[in-house]
Design a protein around this motif. Structure first.
Motif, PDB file in Angstrom:
ATOM      1  N   PRO A 157      46.829  46.596  49.732  1.00 14.53           N
ATOM      2  CA  PRO A 157      47.362  47.156  48.490  1.00 14.53           C
ATOM      3  C   PRO A 157      47.326  48.682  48.512  1.00 14.53           C
ATOM      4  O   PRO A 157      46.726  49.291  49.407  1.00 14.53           O
ATOM      5  N   PHE A 158      47.947  49.301  47.525  1.00 14.57           N
ATOM      6  CA  PHE A 158      47.793  50.738  47.325  1.00 14.57           C
ATOM      7  C   PHE A 158      46.339  51.006  46.928  1.00 14.57           C
ATOM      8  O   PHE A 158      45.714  50.183  46.248  1.00 14.57           O
ATOM      9  N   PRO A 159      45.782  52.154  47.326  1.00 13.77           N
ATOM     10  CA  PRO A 159      44.387  52.464  46.955  1.00 13.77           C
ATOM     11  C   PRO A 159      44.132  52.365  45.460  1.00 13.77           C
ATOM     12  O   PRO A 159      43.068  51.904  45.032  1.00 13.77           O
ATOM     13  N   GLU A 160      45.110  52.783  44.659  1.00  9.90           N
ATOM     14  CA  GLU A 160      44.942  52.778  43.210  1.00  9.90           C
ATOM     15  C   GLU A 160      44.858  51.364  42.630  1.00  9.90           C
ATOM     16  O   GLU A 160      44.364  51.182  41.507  1.00  9.90           O
ATOM     17  N   LEU A 161      45.353  50.385  43.386  1.00 13.85           N
ATOM     18  CA  LEU A 161      45.346  49.000  42.905  1.00 13.85           C
ATOM     19  C   LEU A 161      44.222  48.164  43.509  1.00 13.85           C
ATOM     20  O   LEU A 161      44.106  46.977  43.211  1.00 13.85           O
ATOM     21  N   ALA A 162      43.412  48.784  44.351  1.00 14.64           N
ATOM     22  CA  ALA A 162      42.353  48.031  45.036  1.00 14.64           C
ATOM     23  C   ALA A 162      41.331  47.462  44.052  1.00 14.64           C
ATOM     24  O   ALA A 162      40.773  46.385  44.282  1.00 14.64           O
ATOM     25  N   PHE A 163      41.065  48.180  42.942  1.00 15.42           N
ATOM     26  CA  PHE A 163      40.139  47.667  41.920  1.00 15.42           C
ATOM     27  C   PHE A 163      40.527  46.265  41.469  1.00 15.42           C
ATOM     28  O   PHE A 163      39.689  45.389  41.333  1.00 15.42           O
ATOM     29  N   GLY A 164      41.821  46.101  41.225  1.00 17.69           N
ATOM     30  CA  GLY A 164      42.300  44.837  40.692  1.00 17.69           C
ATOM     31  C   GLY A 164      42.186  43.677  41.655  1.00 17.69           C
ATOM     32  O   GLY A 164      42.351  42.525  41.248  1.00 17.69           O
ATOM     33  N   GLU A 165      41.910  43.975  42.912  1.00 11.95           N
ATOM     34  CA  GLU A 165      41.822  42.929  43.939  1.00 11.95           C
ATOM     35  C   GLU A 165      40.389  42.531  44.255  1.00 11.95           C
ATOM     36  O   GLU A 165      40.165  41.568  44.995  1.00 11.95           O
TER      37      GLU A 165
END
Length: 386
Positions: free
Chosen positions: A324-332
Motif C-alpha cells: 500500500p501507500f505509506p499513508e494507508l499502511a495504518f489501515g492495513e
C-alpha cells in the motif's frame, strides 16, 4: 539483532548513536561459515508498524515503485534485496515481519518453526516464553535455493534434525489451500488478483498429480479475537523509551495525543501499535476471557495439525494485497492478524513465495505453511521444520 560495531538503535531517538558490542547468534554462525556482512538495514521505530519509517533514518521505499511502502518491520532489508543490492538477509518475524515485506518487495521470506533458531538476541525483546515462542529469525533471499543454504548453515548447531536433505515423495503429499478468511472483525477480504495467485498454485499441483483441495476446516468467526488473545499472555512491551529518563514508562495514548500536535519523539505508527496493545491488555487480559479464547484457539490449532499431519502443506495468502501507500499502511495493520500473525501463534513454518507482478507492476505472492518446505524450481520438498 546485533552486528558488532554497527548501529543498534531500534531506530528510536532515545538510542541515537548506539553501537552493538556483540554479534547475534545467527550473525556469528554466518560469519563462521564465511558470509560477508554488508550492513544493518532500516525498520519502523522499534519494529512497530507496516511502513518502514522512523525519525532517525527516515523512510525506506519500495524498489518496484517508490510511491509504495516496502513493508515492516524488515522493510529496509526487503527493499535492499528487491533492488538487487544483496542476496541473503537476516530478519525476525513476530507478526509477519519477514513474509509481508518479502511479498511487497518480490522476494522469498522464510519464518522457520518456532524456536528452531534461538531468538534470545531479538531487539526489542521480552523474557516472556510466549514472545520467545512467537518470534523467529529467518532468511530473506532473492533466490529460492538460498533459503536452504541459510538453514543448513544455521542448523549446524541446532539440537533438532531438520532433515533438509531428505526428499519427500510427492505422491504422499496433500496440498490444501484457502483464500477466503470468512467473516472476522476488522479483516478486509483478499483481493481478486491474489485469489488468482492461489488458484495458479493449486493448478500447478493438480497438473502434477498431487492431491489438492480447499481446506475442509472453517475459519472460526472469532478467529481474529482468538489470535489476538494469544499475545495477551505477554506483558506489554516497553517500547516507548524516553531519551532523558529510560526508566520512565510512557502512556501510549497520551503520547499519541502529543504526536498529533508534533510534541512526541515517537512515530505515529509505533504509538498506534503500542496503544492498541495497551487497550487490548486492559480489555482482554481477564483470566476467564483469556482462558476461554485460548481454549478455542487450541482446539482450532489441534484440528488444523491433525488434518495437515506430516504430509500436508497449506497454501495461504501472505497478505491481502500488494504494497500500500505509506499513508494507508495504518489501515492495513489489523489485517496482519489473520494473514500473517496467525502463523506465528500457531508455531508453523511459512515461506513467502513470489508469484509475479500485477497489472501495475507490483509483486504478488503467497505463503506455504506447515511441516514442509516447498522450494520453487526444485523437484523436492524438504520435510519437518524447514
Amino acid at each position: 539483532m546485533t552486528l558488532t560495531g554497527l548501529s543498534h538503535t531500534g531506530c528510536t531517538l532515545a538510542h541515537k548513536g548506539r553501537k552493538a558490542t556483540t554479534d547475534t547468534f545467527v550473525v556469528k554462525m554466518l560469519r563462521d561459515a564465511g558470509a560477508i556482512l554488508l550492513c544493518v538495514t532500516n525498520t519502523p521505530e522499534m519494529c512497530g508498524g507496516l511502513d518502514c519509517y522512523n525519525f532517525l533514518h527516515g523512510r525506506s521505499y519500495n524498489p518496484y515503485d517508490t510511491r509504495y511502502t516496502p513493508g515492516g518491520s524488515s522493510g529496509g532489508e526487503a527493499a535492499l534485496l528487491g533492488a538487487g543490492g544483496s542476496l541473503i538477509g537476516i530478519a525476525a518475524d513476530f507478526s509477519g515481519s519477514i513474509r509481508v515485506p518479502g511479498l511487497f518487495c518480490g522476494i522469498f521470506g522464510f519464518k522457520p518453526t518456532s524456536q528452531v533458531i534461538p531468538s534470545r538476541d531479538h531487539f526489542p525483546t521480552h523474557n516472556n516464553e510466549y514472545f520467545q515462542k512467537y518470534v523467529a529469525f529467518g532468511p530473506m533471499t532473492r533466490y529460492a535455493d538460498d533459503l536452504s543454504l541459510f538453514m543448513k548453515v544455521i542448523s549446524m548447531k541446532s539440537n533438532r534434525d531438520l532433515r533438509l536433505e531428505e526428499p519427500v515423495d510427492w505422491k504422499q503429499m496433500k496440498v490444501y489451500y484457502r483464500h477466503n478468511l470468512g467473516k472476522s472483525l476488522s479483516i478486509l477480504s483478499l483481493s481478486s488478483e491474489f485469489k488468482q495467485c492461489i488458484l495458479k498454485a493449486t493448478i500447478h499441483f493438480v497438473e502434477r498429480g498431487v492431491h489438492t483441495e480447499e481446506i475442509p476446516i472453517e475459519w472460526p468467526a472469532l478467529l481474529f479475537e482468538m489470535t489476538v488473545m494469544q499475545f495477551m499472555h505477554m506483558e506489554e512491551l516497553d517500547v516507548l523509551i524516553d531519551a532523558k529518563n529510560p526508566k520512565l514508562r510512557k502512556n501510549p495514548i497520551v503520547e499519541m495525543i502529543k504526536a498529533i500536535f508534533g510534541q512526541s519523539h515517537h512515530t505515529m505508527s509505533l504509538l498506534y501499535v503500542a496503544s492498541v496493545n495497551h487497550v487490548c491488555h486492559r480489555i482482554y487480559s481477564g483470566k476467564e476471557m483469556l482462558r476461554y479464547y485460548s481454549q478455542r484457539f487450541k482446539e482450532f490449532q489441534q484440528k488444523l495439525q491433525k488434518l495437515l499431519g506430516k504430509n500436508g502443506v497449506l497454501i495461504y495468502p501472505t497478505f491481502r494485497n500488494t504494497a500500500p501507500f505509506p499513508e494507508l499502511a495504518f489501515g492495513e495493520l489489523a489485517n496482519l492478524v489473520l494473514y500473517s500473525s496467525l502463523v506465528n501463534v500457531l508455531g508453523f513454518p511459512a515461506v513467502q513465495i513470489p508469484m509475479g507482478l500485477n497489472s501495475k507492476g507490483m509483486p504478488m505472492g503467497l505463503q506455504g505453511n506447515k511441516k514442509v518446505k516447498y522450494v520453487p524450481g526444485s523437484t523436492e520438498i524438504q520435510d519437518e521444520y524447514a
